[in-house]
Design a protein around this motif. Sequence first.
Motif, PDB file in Angstrom:
ATOM      1  N   TYR A  59      -3.770  -2.151  -4.568  1.00  9.85           N
ATOM      2  CA  TYR A  59      -5.076  -1.796  -4.720  1.00  9.85           C
ATOM      3  C   TYR A  59      -5.470  -0.140  -4.758  1.00  9.85           C
ATOM      4  O   TYR A  59      -5.606   0.522  -4.976  1.00  9.85           O
ATOM      5  CB  TYR A  59      -6.035  -2.768  -5.205  1.00  9.85           C
ATOM      6  CG  TYR A  59      -6.851  -3.131  -6.711  1.00  9.85           C
ATOM      7  CD1 TYR A  59      -6.009  -4.227  -7.066  1.00  9.85           C
ATOM      8  CD2 TYR A  59      -7.689  -2.711  -6.635  1.00  9.85           C
ATOM      9  CE1 TYR A  59      -7.246  -4.588  -8.380  1.00  9.85           C
ATOM     10  CE2 TYR A  59      -8.453  -2.609  -8.441  1.00  9.85           C
ATOM     11  CZ  TYR A  59      -8.386  -4.183  -8.692  1.00  9.85           C
ATOM     12  OH  TYR A  59      -8.928  -4.326  -9.963  1.00  9.85           O
ATOM     13  N   GLY A 110      -3.618   1.421  -2.745  1.00 11.47           N
ATOM     14  CA  GLY A 110      -2.381   2.129  -2.702  1.00 11.47           C
ATOM     15  C   GLY A 110      -2.012   2.868  -4.029  1.00 11.47           C
ATOM     16  O   GLY A 110      -2.407   4.731  -3.922  1.00 11.47           O
ATOM     17  N   VAL A 111      -2.006   2.055  -4.688  1.00  7.47           N
ATOM     18  CA  VAL A 111      -2.057   3.178  -6.624  1.00  7.47           C
ATOM     19  C   VAL A 111      -3.092   3.982  -6.842  1.00  7.47           C
ATOM     20  O   VAL A 111      -2.934   5.430  -7.334  1.00  7.47           O
ATOM     21  CB  VAL A 111      -1.857   1.751  -7.533  1.00  7.47           C
ATOM     22  CG1 VAL A 111      -2.308   2.246  -9.109  1.00  7.47           C
ATOM     23  CG2 VAL A 111      -0.721   1.595  -7.405  1.00  7.47           C
ATOM     24  N   ALA A 112      -4.524   2.970  -6.243  1.00 11.82           N
ATOM     25  CA  ALA A 112      -5.517   4.216  -6.269  1.00 11.82           C
ATOM     26  C   ALA A 112      -5.820   5.333  -5.265  1.00 11.82           C
ATOM     27  O   ALA A 112      -5.898   6.159  -5.914  1.00 11.82           O
ATOM     28  CB  ALA A 112      -7.083   3.431  -5.990  1.00 11.82           C
ATOM     29  N   GLY A 113      -5.255   4.841  -4.212  1.00  5.26           N
ATOM     30  CA  GLY A 113      -5.020   6.415  -3.539  1.00  5.26           C
ATOM     31  C   GLY A 113      -4.516   7.686  -3.771  1.00  5.26           C
ATOM     32  O   GLY A 113      -4.322   8.772  -3.713  1.00  5.26           O
ATOM     33  N   ALA A 114      -3.665   7.420  -4.280  1.00  2.21           N
ATOM     34  CA  ALA A 114      -2.131   7.878  -4.736  1.00  2.21           C
ATOM     35  C   ALA A 114      -2.701   8.727  -5.499  1.00  2.21           C
ATOM     36  O   ALA A 114      -2.608   9.999  -6.189  1.00  2.21           O
ATOM     37  CB  ALA A 114      -0.564   7.393  -5.132  1.00  2.21           C
ATOM     38  N   LEU A 154      -8.091   3.034 -13.549  1.00  2.00           N
ATOM     39  CA  LEU A 154      -8.707   4.238 -12.796  1.00  2.00           C
ATOM     40  C   LEU A 154      -8.903   5.508 -14.008  1.00  2.00           C
ATOM     41  O   LEU A 154      -9.497   6.413 -13.817  1.00  2.00           O
ATOM     42  CB  LEU A 154      -7.762   4.401 -12.243  1.00  2.00           C
ATOM     43  CG  LEU A 154      -7.943   4.953 -10.517  1.00  2.00           C
ATOM     44  CD1 LEU A 154     -10.017   4.889  -9.800  1.00  2.00           C
ATOM     45  CD2 LEU A 154      -7.246   5.378  -9.414  1.00  2.00           C
ATOM     46  N   ARG A 206       0.837  -1.141  -0.157  1.00  2.00           N
ATOM     47  CA  ARG A 206      -0.148   0.165  -0.133  1.00  2.00           C
ATOM     48  C   ARG A 206       0.764   1.318   0.384  1.00  2.00           C
ATOM     49  O   ARG A 206       0.573   2.262  -0.657  1.00  2.00           O
ATOM     50  CB  ARG A 206      -0.695  -0.090   1.495  1.00  2.00           C
ATOM     51  CG  ARG A 206      -2.008   1.563   1.595  1.00  2.00           C
ATOM     52  CD  ARG A 206      -2.497   1.434   2.799  1.00  2.00           C
ATOM     53  NE  ARG A 206      -3.882   0.178   2.903  1.00  2.00           N
ATOM     54  CZ  ARG A 206      -3.361  -1.109   3.401  1.00  2.00           C
ATOM     55  NH1 ARG A 206      -2.113  -0.577   4.408  1.00  2.00           N
ATOM     56  NH2 ARG A 206      -4.161  -1.726   4.295  1.00  2.00           N
ATOM     57  N   PRO A 228       3.202   3.204  -3.378  1.00  2.00           N
ATOM     58  CA  PRO A 228       3.096   4.632  -4.872  1.00  2.00           C
ATOM     59  C   PRO A 228       2.956   5.606  -3.404  1.00  2.00           C
ATOM     60  O   PRO A 228       3.517   6.716  -4.067  1.00  2.00           O
ATOM     61  CB  PRO A 228       1.582   4.328  -4.864  1.00  2.00           C
ATOM     62  CG  PRO A 228       1.404   2.816  -4.567  1.00  2.00           C
ATOM     63  CD  PRO A 228       1.806   2.422  -3.364  1.00  2.00           C
ATOM     64  N   TYR A 229       3.228   5.455  -2.006  1.00  2.00           N
ATOM     65  CA  TYR A 229       3.547   6.726  -1.762  1.00  2.00           C
ATOM     66  C   TYR A 229       4.918   6.854  -0.773  1.00  2.00           C
ATOM     67  O   TYR A 229       5.065   8.080  -0.704  1.00  2.00           O
ATOM     68  CB  TYR A 229       2.630   6.925  -0.604  1.00  2.00           C
ATOM     69  CG  TYR A 229       0.421   6.628  -0.122  1.00  2.00           C
ATOM     70  CD1 TYR A 229       0.388   8.201  -0.457  1.00  2.00           C
ATOM     71  CD2 TYR A 229       0.635   5.516  -0.177  1.00  2.00           C
ATOM     72  CE1 TYR A 229      -0.312   7.718  -0.913  1.00  2.00           C
ATOM     73  CE2 TYR A 229      -0.452   5.642  -0.648  1.00  2.00           C
ATOM     74  CZ  TYR A 229      -1.526   6.898  -0.925  1.00  2.00           C
ATOM     75  OH  TYR A 229      -2.469   6.619  -1.620  1.00  2.00           O
TER      76      TYR A 229
END
Lengths: 338, 338
Positions: free
Chosen positions: B245, B247-251, A252, A221, A224-225
Amino acid sequence: MVINMDSLVKVVVDAMGGDNAPFELVKGAVEAVNESEKVKCFLVGDTDTINTELAKYQYDSSRIEIVHASENITNDEAPVMAVRRKKDSSIVVGMKLVKEGQADGFVSAGSTGAVLVGAQLIAGRIRGVERTPLAPLVPTLTGCSLIIDSGANVDARASHLVQFAKMGSIYMENVIGVKNPRVAIVNVGVEEEKGNALVKETYPLLKNCPDINFVGSIEARQIPYGDADVIVCEAFVGNVILKLYEGVAGALVSKIKEGLMSTPVSKVGALLSKKALKKTLKGFSIEEYGGAPMLGLNGLIMKTHGNSKSIEVKNSILQCIKFSESNITDKIKRNLQE
Amino acid sequence: MVINMDSLVKVVVDAMGGDNAPFELVKGAVEAVNESEKVKCFLVGDTDTINTELAKYQYDSSRIEIVHASENITNDEAPVMAVRRKKDSSIVVGMKLVKEGQADGFVSAGSTGAVLVGAQLIAGRIRGVERTPLAPLVPTLTGCSLIIDSGANVDARASHLVQFAKMGSIYMENVIGVKNPRVAIVNVGVEEEKGNALVKETYPLLKNCPDINFVGSIEARQIPYGDADVIVCEAFVGNVILKLYEGVAGALVSKIKEGLMSTPVSKVGALLSKKALKKTLKGFSIEEYGGAPMLGLNGLIMKTHGNSKSIEVKNSILQCIKFSESNITDKIKRNLQE
């Protein structure tokens, strides 16, 4: 201005590999030569085809040279067999230039399997390197991180992962310019007792490794941050990370486009925000970072996406320059043979 | 209208677990009871605290019952130890209601480890089930898919993965309503010879399994596009998929917001497209699908996110109804003991 040909970094570009060959490959080489005076490119492939492409551009012709190769390896072919049989393929001919020291790097958008096999069988491993990882850069909110390994050699051992951590650190520090890169191991939780058998065995080895800046476990998670710079994992997991990154981002973005086009009002909104949105999303694009380096070899092998555009090819060539200038191969040799 | 209390599906809600306990948990239970006449909820936890929350809502009071539990297990505690020692914790008390047949399902947003351990030690496995997978639903462009397993039991064997495929198929068909669900195994390529040792061993077993609709390997890139309904993998890989899933969506969403807010013109665009965008993105939200079912147990155990809102709690409770109505436990028993 006189360019000293001897001091140039020499990069082989596989002009025949990938979905957009030869067009985007030749274009990428031209763009690299026009952007940097430090590089000379060898375009390997069918001479006539490459000449036809080259005729479209203006460039310093002393810094692009064609090396003829009559064969081509496709994605459908079994890699080991193809590399052994097709002696005059662009991948085999190109790798030989690296092996013989005539080139410092090799860039291909062709069959990943064939590039990985060719790198091992022809370019050759640095002595002391147990496995040569494929290490793509992925975009994060704060820059980019190296996923090491995401290649074809699955079921790694703990000692492999420790070498990945060391090589990845050297690459991020010298080629990408991240000072004292943070190394983390992919895990199902951040607590030290978490993990599968491989991670549990590797964790203490990384923790006690003096050459790296180990920050512990990272949950997927947080990747990507940008919570770590060098993301160590076994190749199966790394492959899942790389591909899911692309998949979720792609899905997305298409969902967002659908949303923006769903009502008349939102369409106007989309028109107004398009430019700014495009610019921001560019910073989260895998293409911006060029291909994936394969580390631990005598020379830098860069594997770019099969559907690479010229920008990715160019950026991969530019990474080869930094790689060569920072003497990464020597650094890896010293670090792994200590 | 008279509700027959005997025919109700009985669901235990851990009122004390999760970041938003007790507020969102109690609210979710009230919403579920108000939406469906088929369910009765047991709220387990501190009676006074729960009563204070319940006083805020209108609902059929015969269908919400408080079961007192004086203790609480936190995320910091070692799961096995906590479950063994805290006999009066909401998780232990709730699981016992399932074990004793007083409840059909259990929903918790608390410690994943404690829920998994409690499920195994207290609720108990169905005879014949080797391992009980945690199987979250992830959104795709065409609906949702089940990632099975993404729990805490890593390093699975091939026989476990085959059972996951069977149980996942039964769940998707009966609870989610996907006819003849497509089963795929996560792999680094789609060719049959690809994969790590576990995948290579499992692939032919799945291929020869008559009870499932096996469609072959799936690369992680294709998961968000909905190429399969039941995504079979070992728990370490499943955990990476689930978390990346998110992490990438959130970022990416935060990156897009940044882009929309970056210029005065794009801000106007954002304002105009906000409503449509929000609606579309809702269809790609993990929260819409409720929690992750843990399969192969005597009753349905649902683990929702630690930061679950009432909608996720409510949807998890509603999944318990379908689970119970379709006699999933019997179906799994028959299918696995054949």
